[in-house]
Motif scaffolding. Structure first.
Motif, PDB file in Angstrom:
ATOM      1  N   THR A   1      16.232  22.725   2.329  1.00  0.00           N
ATOM      2  CA  THR A   1      14.780  22.564   2.254  1.00  0.00           C
ATOM      3  C   THR A   1      14.304  22.389   0.821  1.00  0.00           C
ATOM      4  O   THR A   1      13.341  21.654   0.571  1.00  0.00           O
ATOM      5  CB  THR A   1      14.091  23.783   2.900  1.00  0.00           C
ATOM      6  OG1 THR A   1      14.593  23.954   4.227  1.00  0.00           O
ATOM      7  CG2 THR A   1      12.592  23.587   2.966  1.00  0.00           C
ATOM      8  N   VAL A   2      14.948  23.040  -0.124  1.00  0.00           N
ATOM      9  CA  VAL A   2      14.580  22.873  -1.534  1.00  0.00           C
ATOM     10  C   VAL A   2      14.662  21.401  -1.919  1.00  0.00           C
ATOM     11  O   VAL A   2      13.744  20.836  -2.523  1.00  0.00           O
ATOM     12  CB  VAL A   2      15.519  23.700  -2.445  1.00  0.00           C
ATOM     13  CG1 VAL A   2      15.192  23.431  -3.907  1.00  0.00           C
ATOM     14  CG2 VAL A   2      15.406  25.170  -2.137  1.00  0.00           C
ATOM     15  N   VAL A   3      15.767  20.771  -1.576  1.00  0.00           N
ATOM     16  CA  VAL A   3      15.985  19.371  -1.929  1.00  0.00           C
ATOM     17  C   VAL A   3      14.971  18.477  -1.219  1.00  0.00           C
ATOM     18  O   VAL A   3      14.374  17.581  -1.827  1.00  0.00           O
ATOM     19  CB  VAL A   3      17.416  18.943  -1.558  1.00  0.00           C
ATOM     20  CG1 VAL A   3      17.624  17.455  -1.823  1.00  0.00           C
ATOM     21  CG2 VAL A   3      18.437  19.769  -2.342  1.00  0.00           C
ATOM     22  N   ASP A   4      14.746  18.736   0.049  1.00  0.00           N
ATOM     23  CA  ASP A   4      13.832  17.899   0.825  1.00  0.00           C
ATOM     24  C   ASP A   4      12.411  17.972   0.293  1.00  0.00           C
ATOM     25  O   ASP A   4      11.744  16.948   0.117  1.00  0.00           O
ATOM     26  CB  ASP A   4      13.863  18.326   2.295  1.00  0.00           C
ATOM     27  CG  ASP A   4      12.952  17.475   3.161  1.00  0.00           C
ATOM     28  OD1 ASP A   4      13.091  16.244   3.125  1.00  0.00           O
ATOM     29  OD2 ASP A   4      12.093  18.043   3.861  1.00  0.00           O
ATOM     30  N   ILE A   5      11.923  19.177   0.008  1.00  0.00           N
ATOM     31  CA  ILE A   5      10.546  19.330  -0.473  1.00  0.00           C
ATOM     32  C   ILE A   5      10.379  18.677  -1.846  1.00  0.00           C
ATOM     33  O   ILE A   5       9.408  17.950  -2.091  1.00  0.00           O
ATOM     34  CB  ILE A   5      10.161  20.823  -0.535  1.00  0.00           C
ATOM     35  CG1 ILE A   5      10.000  21.380   0.887  1.00  0.00           C
ATOM     36  CG2 ILE A   5       8.867  21.014  -1.324  1.00  0.00           C
ATOM     37  CD1 ILE A   5       9.658  22.851   0.943  1.00  0.00           C
TER      38      ILE A   5
ATOM     39  N   LEU B   1      24.905  14.466   0.280  1.00  0.00           N
ATOM     40  CA  LEU B   1      25.233  13.253  -0.481  1.00  0.00           C
ATOM     41  C   LEU B   1      24.467  12.052   0.074  1.00  0.00           C
ATOM     42  O   LEU B   1      23.891  11.266  -0.697  1.00  0.00           O
ATOM     43  CB  LEU B   1      26.735  12.985  -0.432  1.00  0.00           C
ATOM     44  CG  LEU B   1      27.206  11.710  -1.154  1.00  0.00           C
ATOM     45  CD1 LEU B   1      26.874  11.791  -2.639  1.00  0.00           C
ATOM     46  CD2 LEU B   1      28.699  11.484  -0.947  1.00  0.00           C
ATOM     47  N   ILE B   2      24.436  11.894   1.385  1.00  0.00           N
ATOM     48  CA  ILE B   2      23.713  10.780   1.996  1.00  0.00           C
ATOM     49  C   ILE B   2      22.231  10.817   1.605  1.00  0.00           C
ATOM     50  O   ILE B   2      21.646   9.803   1.214  1.00  0.00           O
ATOM     51  CB  ILE B   2      23.858  10.822   3.533  1.00  0.00           C
ATOM     52  CG1 ILE B   2      25.291  10.452   3.938  1.00  0.00           C
ATOM     53  CG2 ILE B   2      22.854   9.885   4.213  1.00  0.00           C
ATOM     54  CD1 ILE B   2      25.575  10.661   5.416  1.00  0.00           C
ATOM     55  N   TYR B   3      21.644  11.992   1.690  1.00  0.00           N
ATOM     56  CA  TYR B   3      20.212  12.127   1.381  1.00  0.00           C
ATOM     57  C   TYR B   3      19.941  11.804  -0.093  1.00  0.00           C
ATOM     58  O   TYR B   3      18.981  11.106  -0.426  1.00  0.00           O
ATOM     59  CB  TYR B   3      19.752  13.540   1.713  1.00  0.00           C
ATOM     60  CG  TYR B   3      18.267  13.762   1.551  1.00  0.00           C
ATOM     61  CD1 TYR B   3      17.384  13.485   2.589  1.00  0.00           C
ATOM     62  CD2 TYR B   3      17.747  14.241   0.356  1.00  0.00           C
ATOM     63  CE1 TYR B   3      16.019  13.669   2.436  1.00  0.00           C
ATOM     64  CE2 TYR B   3      16.387  14.438   0.192  1.00  0.00           C
ATOM     65  CZ  TYR B   3      15.524  14.163   1.234  1.00  0.00           C
ATOM     66  OH  TYR B   3      14.172  14.341   1.079  1.00  0.00           O
TER      67      TYR B   3
ATOM     68  N   THR C   1      17.630   2.492   5.572  1.00  0.00           N
ATOM     69  CA  THR C   1      17.341   3.884   5.842  1.00  0.00           C
ATOM     70  C   THR C   1      15.846   4.130   5.897  1.00  0.00           C
ATOM     71  O   THR C   1      15.060   3.362   5.341  1.00  0.00           O
ATOM     72  CB  THR C   1      17.942   4.783   4.751  1.00  0.00           C
ATOM     73  OG1 THR C   1      17.411   4.386   3.493  1.00  0.00           O
ATOM     74  CG2 THR C   1      19.449   4.656   4.734  1.00  0.00           C
ATOM     75  N   SER C   2      15.473   5.163   6.572  1.00  0.00           N
ATOM     76  CA  SER C   2      14.056   5.520   6.700  1.00  0.00           C
ATOM     77  C   SER C   2      13.643   6.455   5.600  1.00  0.00           C
ATOM     78  O   SER C   2      14.432   7.273   5.146  1.00  0.00           O
ATOM     79  CB  SER C   2      13.800   6.175   8.057  1.00  0.00           C
ATOM     80  OG  SER C   2      14.599   7.315   8.190  1.00  0.00           O
TER      81      SER C   2
END
Length: 285
Positions: free
Chosen positions: A50-54, A162-164, A279-280
């Motif tokens: 979640t840290v990375v996503d936010i 890695l993908i993200y 990718t989306s």
């Protein structure tokens, strides 16, 4: 013998819970795998810390015109405050970026700090030399097929992150005319967290080699065909003899020295490919 009253017992249990709770910064990827945010890409679903996503979602919107993003230092005080939001699990409520007075450089600094504090690089040590052995003399499409096999062979939590990150960095590279952060500059910042060994930290040649690999992955991310590990298509699961022998040795011998390059000659991969996919994007609500 002293008995604990209810208030003292509550205080004691609170202290114990705080001491035993896994850290977000410095904790392993597997620890927060179940709490991660889900994202769907063509052919695969990934769970991202979640840290990375936010942080990435914020930067995708707010940092597209910030010159020198990731290279310009943020405020240590504001970065510390944002880090505490994550550590105290306050992310259940929307983070008040504006109220905290956060600058994109602050959020970028927290993102890179989280990645640097991971116990191991995003690409695990036992895959390090495999990623670096792919020959640059091959065509871009052939190199992409070989990297594709390796990415899909990573442990799930590492593969997902890695993908993200590759998707995020490839998108940020498109804003280089305004941010001055092209693929080369982005790879310089993120290579130590994604593809590195500790003994290579002060060796320029090793650093440049790993950086070039990351540059290729960012530039050719949309050429990679992604799939779930349990994919029923055998051709999509096939890997070269190099990968099979290397992974078999790692599984049979837990004490194997992964930081030494494999002696098996480099082989080309025969791999099932699909048309290039887009990718989306993940955006803030």
């Amino acid at each position: 013998m002293e008995f604990l009253t209810a208030p003292k017992l509550h205080s004691f249990l609170k202290k114990v819970s705080l001491q035993t709770k896994p850290r977000v910064f410095g904790g392993s990827l597997k620890t927060y795998q179940r709490e991660a945010t889900l994202h769907a890409y063509p052919g695969v679903k990934v769970h991202v810390p979640t840290v990375v996503d936010i942080c990435c979602s914020y930067l995708r919107i707010k940092a597209t015109t910030t010159e020198g993003i990731f290279r310009v230092s943020g405020s240590l005080g504001r970065m510390r405050e944002l880090q505490m939001y994550f550590e105290k699990n306050l992310i259940l409520c929307p983070i008040p970026f504006e109220d905290l007075g956060l600058h994109p450089a602050d959020v970028a600094g927290v993102l890179t700090r989280y990645l640097k504090m991971l116990p191991k690089a995003v690409i695990p040590p036992k895959f390090f030399h495999l990623f670096r052995q792919i020959s640059s003399q091959l065509s871009d499409s052939d190199q992409a097929l070989e990297y594709q096999a390796l990415v899909n062979s990573l442990p799930t939590s590492n593969r997902d992150l890695l993908i993200y990150l590759l998707d995020f960095l490839s998108e940020m590279a498109q804003h280089a005319p305004k941010t001055l952060m092209d693929v080369n500059n982005l790879a310089k910042v993120f290579q130590p967290s994604i593809l590195s060994l500790s003994q290579h930290a002060l060796v320029p040649a090793e650093y440049n080699h790993s950086k070039e690999v990351l540059e290729f992955l960012i530039l050719n991310f949309t050429s990679l065909t992604l799939y779930e590990p349990e994919s029923p298509l055998p051709k999509r699961r096939s890997t070269s003899s190099l990968i099979r022998s290397w992974l078999n040795r790692s599984n049979s011998n837990s004490s194997y020295d992964f930081e030494s390059p494999p002696k098996t000659p480099q082989a080309s991969f025969t791999f099932f490919s699909r048309p290039k996919s887009q990718t989306s994007d993940c955006k803030l609500n």
